[in-house]
Design a protein around this motif. Structure first.
Motif, PDB file in Angstrom:
ATOM      1  N   ASP A  66       0.803  -1.223   0.000  1.00 56.93           N
ATOM      2  CA  ASP A  66       0.000   0.000   0.000  1.00 56.93           C
ATOM      3  C   ASP A  66       0.834   1.271   0.000  1.00 56.93           C
ATOM      4  O   ASP A  66       0.321   2.351  -0.310  1.00 56.93           O
ATOM      5  CB  ASP A  66      -0.926   0.019   1.217  1.00 56.93           C
ATOM      6  CG  ASP A  66      -2.043  -1.005   1.113  1.00 56.93           C
ATOM      7  OD1 ASP A  66      -2.551  -1.207   0.000  1.00 56.93           O
ATOM      8  OD2 ASP A  66      -2.389  -1.603   2.146  1.00 56.93           O
ATOM      9  N   GLY A  81      -4.442   6.135   2.533  1.00 56.29           N
ATOM     10  CA  GLY A  81      -5.775   6.615   2.836  1.00 56.29           C
ATOM     11  C   GLY A  81      -6.244   6.354   4.250  1.00 56.29           C
ATOM     12  O   GLY A  81      -7.131   7.048   4.755  1.00 56.29           O
ATOM     13  N   ALA A  82      -5.674   5.357   4.933  1.00 56.64           N
ATOM     14  CA  ALA A  82      -6.077   5.043   6.303  1.00 56.64           C
ATOM     15  C   ALA A  82      -5.269   5.915   7.262  1.00 56.64           C
ATOM     16  O   ALA A  82      -4.035   5.823   7.295  1.00 56.64           O
ATOM     17  CB  ALA A  82      -5.836   3.572   6.608  1.00 56.64           C
ATOM     18  N   GLU A 112      -3.749   4.062  -2.191  1.00 56.26           N
ATOM     19  CA  GLU A 112      -2.989   2.956  -1.611  1.00 56.26           C
ATOM     20  C   GLU A 112      -2.712   1.948  -2.708  1.00 56.26           C
ATOM     21  O   GLU A 112      -3.528   1.760  -3.628  1.00 56.26           O
ATOM     22  CB  GLU A 112      -3.758   2.314  -0.459  1.00 56.26           C
ATOM     23  CG  GLU A 112      -3.853   3.220   0.756  1.00 56.26           C
ATOM     24  CD  GLU A 112      -4.428   2.546   1.992  1.00 56.26           C
ATOM     25  OE1 GLU A 112      -4.436   3.199   3.052  1.00 56.26           O
ATOM     26  OE2 GLU A 112      -4.855   1.370   1.911  1.00 56.26           O
ATOM     27  N   ARG A 130      -9.985   4.251   0.516  1.00 52.25           N
ATOM     28  CA  ARG A 130      -8.567   4.573   0.689  1.00 52.25           C
ATOM     29  C   ARG A 130      -7.962   5.344  -0.487  1.00 52.25           C
ATOM     30  O   ARG A 130      -6.870   5.891  -0.375  1.00 52.25           O
ATOM     31  CB  ARG A 130      -7.761   3.292   0.886  1.00 52.25           C
ATOM     32  CG  ARG A 130      -8.300   2.343   1.969  1.00 52.25           C
ATOM     33  CD  ARG A 130      -7.953   2.799   3.360  1.00 52.25           C
ATOM     34  NE  ARG A 130      -8.362   1.822   4.355  1.00 52.25           N
ATOM     35  CZ  ARG A 130      -7.633   0.779   4.743  1.00 52.25           C
ATOM     36  NH1 ARG A 130      -6.443   0.577   4.215  1.00 52.25           N
ATOM     37  NH2 ARG A 130      -8.087  -0.049   5.672  1.00 52.25           N
ATOM     38  N   HIS A 160     -10.271  -2.992  -1.266  1.00 50.28           N
ATOM     39  CA  HIS A 160      -9.302  -2.546  -2.260  1.00 50.28           C
ATOM     40  C   HIS A 160      -9.657  -3.145  -3.620  1.00 50.28           C
ATOM     41  O   HIS A 160     -10.304  -4.198  -3.702  1.00 50.28           O
ATOM     42  CB  HIS A 160      -7.890  -3.015  -1.896  1.00 50.28           C
ATOM     43  CG  HIS A 160      -7.176  -2.136  -0.923  1.00 50.28           C
ATOM     44  ND1 HIS A 160      -6.328  -2.650   0.050  1.00 50.28           N
ATOM     45  CD2 HIS A 160      -7.134  -0.796  -0.753  1.00 50.28           C
ATOM     46  CE1 HIS A 160      -5.825  -1.658   0.761  1.00 50.28           C
ATOM     47  NE2 HIS A 160      -6.293  -0.521   0.290  1.00 50.28           N
TER      48      HIS A 160
END
Length: 252
Positions: A66, A81-82, A112, A130, A160
């Motif tokens: 990621d 994104g997290a 990611e 994300r 994802h």
């Protein structure tokens, strides 16, 4: 052909990693053994594997895919994104810089690597919680000078893009039913993996061999029917954190 990979050892904190799975907490000792087997498999398939130490404070640090996109000409560092993972990319960058020129995407543009699938000169980018449109466009702008195109797609309900779509060689994709008729994937042969074996959509294609997660006989049979070499790996502890085979390495 891949010649190198970067991985990172799981942290004891992985038991508190982000997850949507309802499979219990990972067994850390077993996760280490599975990670060792994963790294050895990459090595057996001809890759020079760099194994980084676990990064304290980041339960998901083993999922290095990621943190960047790496292609022949460049490595693009992801903003991630997290929120709990932002910062993991900072220790990946100097390692990648030994091998590739570096570019960056900066927030509020987000992506990611789990949302990005490269097939030859095209990057397929899935929009998710994300990865946003600005992140996809910024990634596309970073790789365009090197002759790459990109296509932006909706991830649908999955975490994802590569939860649902993965390339396994010979112009063939493993896909979820959501992507079975996706126009942006026209031209590929598609093997639809139903929801009862959803985790097995995330197979990893390395130098002509397909690595398949253990425990999914229908998907394994479909992949074996293609006639390519297959390696089966137990990924049970990473599955508990929504992590698959592609998630655990950067390959280039």
């Amino acid at each position: 052909m891949f010649t190198k990979a970067i991985t990172r050892r799981p942290s004891e904190e992985m038991v508190d990693g982000i997850t949507t799975a309802d499979l219990g907490k990972p067994d850390f000792a077993l996760a280490l053994k599975q990670h060792d087997a994963y790294c050895q498999t990459l090595s057996d398939l001809g890759l020079d594997v760099t194994i980084l130490d676990a990064e304290p404070g980041y339960p998901d640090c083993c999922f290095v895919e990621d943190t960047a996109i790496v292609c022949e000409h460049i490595a693009v560092i992801a903003p991630l994104g997290a929120p709990s993972r932002q910062g993991e990319q900072e220790t990946i960058e100097p390692v990648l810089a030994k091998f590739k020129p570096i570019d960056h995407v900066a927030a509020p543009a987000l992506f990611e690597g789990g949302d990005v699938l490269q097939v030859e000169k095209t990057f397929y980018v899935g929009l998710s919680a994300r990865t946003n449109q600005a992140g996809a466009d910024a990634l596309g702008a970073a790789v365009a000078p090197h002759g790459y195109d990109y296509k932006v797609m909706d991830c649908g309900p999955s975490l994802h893009f590569k939860t649902d779509v993965n390339y396994i060689g010979n112009n063939t994709l493993l896909v979820s039913p959501f992507f079975a008729e996706a126009a942006d994937l026209d031209g590929f042969e598609r093997i639809v993996v139903e929801d009862d074996e959803a985790y097995a959509r995330n197979c990893l294609f390395i130098n002509g061999t397909v690595i398949v997660p253990d425990g999914f006989p229908k998907t394994l049979a479909k992949v074996e029917a293609l006639g390519q070499p297959v390696v089966v790996l137990d990924m049970s502890e990473f599955r508990k954190l929504d992590g698959g085979l592609t998630c655990l390495s950067l390959r280039f």
